[in-house]
Design a protein around this motif. Structure first.
Motif, short mmCIF file in Angstrom:
data_model
loop_
_atom_site.label_atom_id
_atom_site.label_comp_id
_atom_site.label_asym_id
_atom_site.label_seq_id
_atom_site.Cartn_x
_atom_site.Cartn_y
_atom_site.Cartn_z
N VAL A 74 -108.33 -66.44 78.01
CA VAL A 74 -107.18 -67.22 77.92
C VAL A 74 -106.22 -66.63 79.06
CG1 VAL A 74 -106.15 -65.49 76.27
CG2 VAL A 74 -105.48 -68.07 76.20
N GLU A 75 -105.26 -67.74 79.53
CA GLU A 75 -104.49 -67.34 80.61
C GLU A 75 -103.38 -66.92 79.88
OE1 GLU A 75 -104.60 -68.54 83.93
OE2 GLU A 75 -106.50 -69.01 84.09
N ILE A 76 -102.98 -65.56 80.12
CA ILE A 76 -101.38 -64.98 80.02
C ILE A 76 -100.75 -64.39 81.21
CG2 ILE A 76 -100.47 -63.33 78.38
CD1 ILE A 76 -102.89 -62.93 76.96
N ASP A 77 -99.54 -65.12 81.31
CA ASP A 77 -98.76 -64.93 82.39
C ASP A 77 -99.49 -65.22 83.85
OD1 ASP A 77 -96.57 -64.30 80.69
OD2 ASP A 77 -97.18 -62.05 80.70
N GLY A 78 -100.41 -66.04 83.71
CA GLY A 78 -101.24 -66.58 85.00
C GLY A 78 -102.16 -65.77 85.37
N VAL A 79 -102.30 -64.67 84.37
CA VAL A 79 -103.82 -63.91 84.50
C VAL A 79 -104.66 -64.08 83.48
CG1 VAL A 79 -104.71 -61.46 84.50
CG2 VAL A 79 -102.51 -62.08 85.73
N ARG A 80 -106.11 -64.55 83.91
CA ARG A 80 -107.08 -64.75 82.59
C ARG A 80 -107.44 -63.34 82.13
NH1 ARG A 80 -111.70 -68.53 84.76
NH2 ARG A 80 -109.91 -69.72 85.15
N GLN A 81 -107.26 -63.21 80.81
CA GLN A 81 -107.89 -62.22 80.08
C GLN A 81 -108.88 -62.53 79.19
OE1 GLN A 81 -106.30 -59.33 80.28
NE2 GLN A 81 -103.93 -59.84 81.00
N TRP A 82 -109.93 -61.66 78.98
CA TRP A 82 -111.03 -61.70 78.07
C TRP A 82 -111.27 -60.94 77.18
CZ3 TRP A 82 -114.41 -65.93 78.82
CH2 TRP A 82 -114.52 -66.49 80.18
N ARG A 83 -111.76 -61.39 76.02
CA ARG A 83 -111.81 -60.51 74.74
C ARG A 83 -113.01 -61.14 73.99
NH1 ARG A 83 -108.73 -58.06 77.59
NH2 ARG A 83 -107.03 -57.13 76.56
N SER A 84 -113.81 -60.29 73.26
CA SER A 84 -115.18 -60.75 72.58
C SER A 84 -114.71 -60.99 71.19
CB SER A 84 -116.18 -59.80 72.64
OG SER A 84 -116.56 -59.64 73.87
N THR A 98 -111.76 -66.47 64.13
CA THR A 98 -110.72 -65.86 63.24
C THR A 98 -110.07 -64.87 63.78
OG1 THR A 98 -111.78 -66.81 61.23
CG2 THR A 98 -110.10 -65.49 60.95
N VAL A 99 -108.73 -64.94 64.32
CA VAL A 99 -108.28 -63.93 64.94
C VAL A 99 -106.86 -63.44 64.36
CG1 VAL A 99 -107.03 -63.23 67.19
CG2 VAL A 99 -108.84 -65.27 67.14
N THR A 100 -106.85 -62.14 64.47
CA THR A 100 -105.84 -61.41 63.65
C THR A 100 -104.77 -60.89 64.95
OG1 THR A 100 -106.76 -60.57 61.70
CG2 THR A 100 -104.73 -59.64 62.09
N ALA A 101 -103.39 -61.10 64.85
CA ALA A 101 -102.66 -60.67 65.72
C ALA A 101 -102.35 -59.35 66.00
CB ALA A 101 -101.03 -61.36 65.61
N VAL A 102 -103.22 -58.69 66.56
CA VAL A 102 -103.33 -57.07 66.77
C VAL A 102 -103.70 -57.14 68.24
CG1 VAL A 102 -104.39 -54.92 66.36
CG2 VAL A 102 -104.12 -56.65 64.32
N GLY A 103 -102.87 -56.59 69.29
CA GLY A 103 -103.45 -56.43 70.48
C GLY A 103 -102.89 -57.47 71.19
N ARG A 104 -102.68 -57.61 72.50
CA ARG A 104 -101.91 -58.66 73.46
C ARG A 104 -102.69 -59.72 73.36
NH1 ARG A 104 -101.18 -58.34 79.95
NH2 ARG A 104 -99.63 -59.96 80.16
N VAL A 105 -104.03 -59.89 73.67
CA VAL A 105 -104.82 -61.17 73.76
C VAL A 105 -104.81 -61.94 72.40
CG1 VAL A 105 -106.99 -62.31 74.36
CG2 VAL A 105 -105.93 -60.20 75.83
N SER A 106 -105.29 -61.20 71.32
CA SER A 106 -105.30 -61.74 69.87
C SER A 106 -103.94 -62.10 69.54
CB SER A 106 -105.76 -60.56 69.03
OG SER A 106 -107.09 -60.21 69.33
N SER A 107 -102.71 -61.40 69.81
CA SER A 107 -101.64 -61.98 69.36
C SER A 107 -101.16 -63.21 70.24
CB SER A 107 -100.50 -60.84 69.78
OG SER A 107 -100.83 -59.59 68.93
N HIS A 108 -101.47 -63.22 71.46
CA HIS A 108 -101.29 -64.45 72.23
C HIS A 108 -101.97 -65.76 71.52
CE1 HIS A 108 -100.22 -66.83 76.00
NE2 HIS A 108 -101.54 -67.52 75.45
N LEU A 109 -103.46 -65.40 71.26
CA LEU A 109 -103.98 -66.74 70.68
C LEU A 109 -103.57 -67.12 69.06
CD1 LEU A 109 -107.81 -65.33 71.30
CD2 LEU A 109 -106.64 -67.31 72.18
N VAL A 110 -103.04 -66.23 68.22
CA VAL A 110 -102.32 -66.20 67.14
C VAL A 110 -101.39 -67.18 67.07
CG1 VAL A 110 -101.62 -65.26 64.78
CG2 VAL A 110 -103.63 -64.52 66.07
N GLN A 111 -100.35 -66.66 68.15
CA GLN A 111 -98.80 -67.15 68.21
C GLN A 111 -98.56 -68.14 69.06
OE1 GLN A 111 -96.87 -63.60 69.54
NE2 GLN A 111 -97.51 -62.54 67.72
N HIS A 112 -99.57 -68.56 69.83
CA HIS A 112 -99.58 -69.63 71.06
C HIS A 112 -100.51 -70.77 71.01
CE1 HIS A 112 -96.00 -67.49 72.62
NE2 HIS A 112 -96.70 -66.34 72.57
#
Length: 350
Positions: A74-84, A98-112
């Protein structure tokens, strides 16, 4: 030559000097010669800051098996971040995480994340999957560790009348228990599924230092193929239990994280030579995280020091293995960036 190839060949007369695929990519956001993508079809709220994101993948995706995971970008502030993330959808259906808002990438996915968004994908992988033949199963999960097991239950229970599944799931409270209502419905509709919820806020954690709790919650646990997924302590305790009181090969374990040293390295300035990027590390932040935050496209897979997909050559300096404390300083050494931190100035060939 197939029908598709004939049609593309004919269309190329009108699209020259470009190929028809070049124009298709302008209107099909899932079409990419370099990067597998998926479009978000739904975002469903779960509990306690969690959502289920269902997406339709483009060409190049292969159908997942129940229990597998996939890397999501997912792109966050112009930078592509990867998580498993584990895939929570049943096998044979559109994938979902199914994602829980813990950590930068997961929080971004949940909130945005919203319907129509594009996710970057890597094909599903992992061997935390159902057995090939019918046999009694025990699923032991805690927190978000239920995610891959939910894919198994959704795949197996409604489709196999000979299924025999016991799920013991721990959550802090009933409001924190993922999929609680769906599990209750499935258990009511299918005698093959027995669900036990353990709310640690009132009941305490399951004690796996002796067989007593398991003997009470699932008396025939020794006759079942067992799957365990959740926090590291649960996995370590279950592994020790099966080694001491049963058979290690009767247990399958899925780890989301690995234990790292609290004191870490001494920290230092990191130069990512090929990417022409630099970052300062504090000694406990991994080289992988430092690179990603700096906008470097870092290779990685499990993020736990297991799969070795994150290997990068060390050009200069020394790094510390955050699991063992080992110092690596040989030029040309392949460094596992997901479990290593800088000890002084470091140059990496990435």
């Amino acid at each position: 030559m197939g029908v598709r190839e004939v049609a593309l060949s004919a269309a190329s007369v009108f699209t020259a000097p470009y190929q028809p695929q070049d124009y298709l990519r302008l209107v099909n956001r899932l079409s990419s010669a370099r990067q597998l993508r998926g479009v978000v079809r739904s975002v469903t709220p779960e509990c306690s800051g969690s959502v289920t994101i269902t997406f339709r993948p483009g060409r190049g995706w292969h159908a997942h098996e129940a229990g597998q995971y996939a890397r999501i970008g997912v792109e966050i502030d112009g930078v592509r971040q990867w998580r498993s993330y584990s895939l929570s959808a049943p096998a044979g259906e559109d994938p979902a995480i199914t994602v829980t808002a813990v950590g930068r990438v997961s929080s971004h996915l949940v909130q945005h994340t919203k319907v129509g968004d594009i996710l970057f994908l890597a094909p599903p992988q992992g061997d935390f999957v159902l057995p090939t033949g019918p046999r009694p199963l025990l699923m032991l999960t805690a927190g978000s560790g239920i995610t891959p097991v939910m894919s198994m239950i959704r795949t197996l229970v409604p489709r196999r009348p000979d299924a025999d599944v016991v799920l013991i799931h721990s959550a802090r409270t009933s409001q924190d228990a993922l999929f609680r209502d769906e599990l209750a419905r499935l258990a009511a509709e299918h005698e093959s599924l027995h669900v036990v919820h353990r709310y640690t806020g009132t009941d305490g954690r399951i004690d796996l230092t002796t067989p007593a709790d398991l003997d009470r919650l699932c008396p025939d646990w020794r006759s079942r193929k067992a799957y365990v997924c959740g926090p590291a302590q649960l996995l370590d305790d279950a592994t020790a239990m099966w080694h001491e009181h049963h058979a290690p090969d009767a247990l399958s374990v899925e780890r989301f994280e690995t234990a790292l040293l609290a004191d870490g390295g001494s920290g230092g300035h990191v130069v990512f030579e090929k990417s022409d990027k630099e970052a300062d590390g504090d000694g406990s932040t991994t080289l992988l995280e430092l690179g990603e935050d700096a906008g470097v496209l870092m290779p990685h897979g499990c993020r736990m020091g297991i799969c070795r997909s994150c290997l990068v050559p060390l050009r200069a300096g020394q790094v510390k293995d955050l699991r063992t404390g080992e110092i690596r300083a040989d030029e040309g050494d392949l460094i596992q960036t997901c479990i290593s931190a800088p000890c002084g100035p470091v140059h990496l060939d990435v």
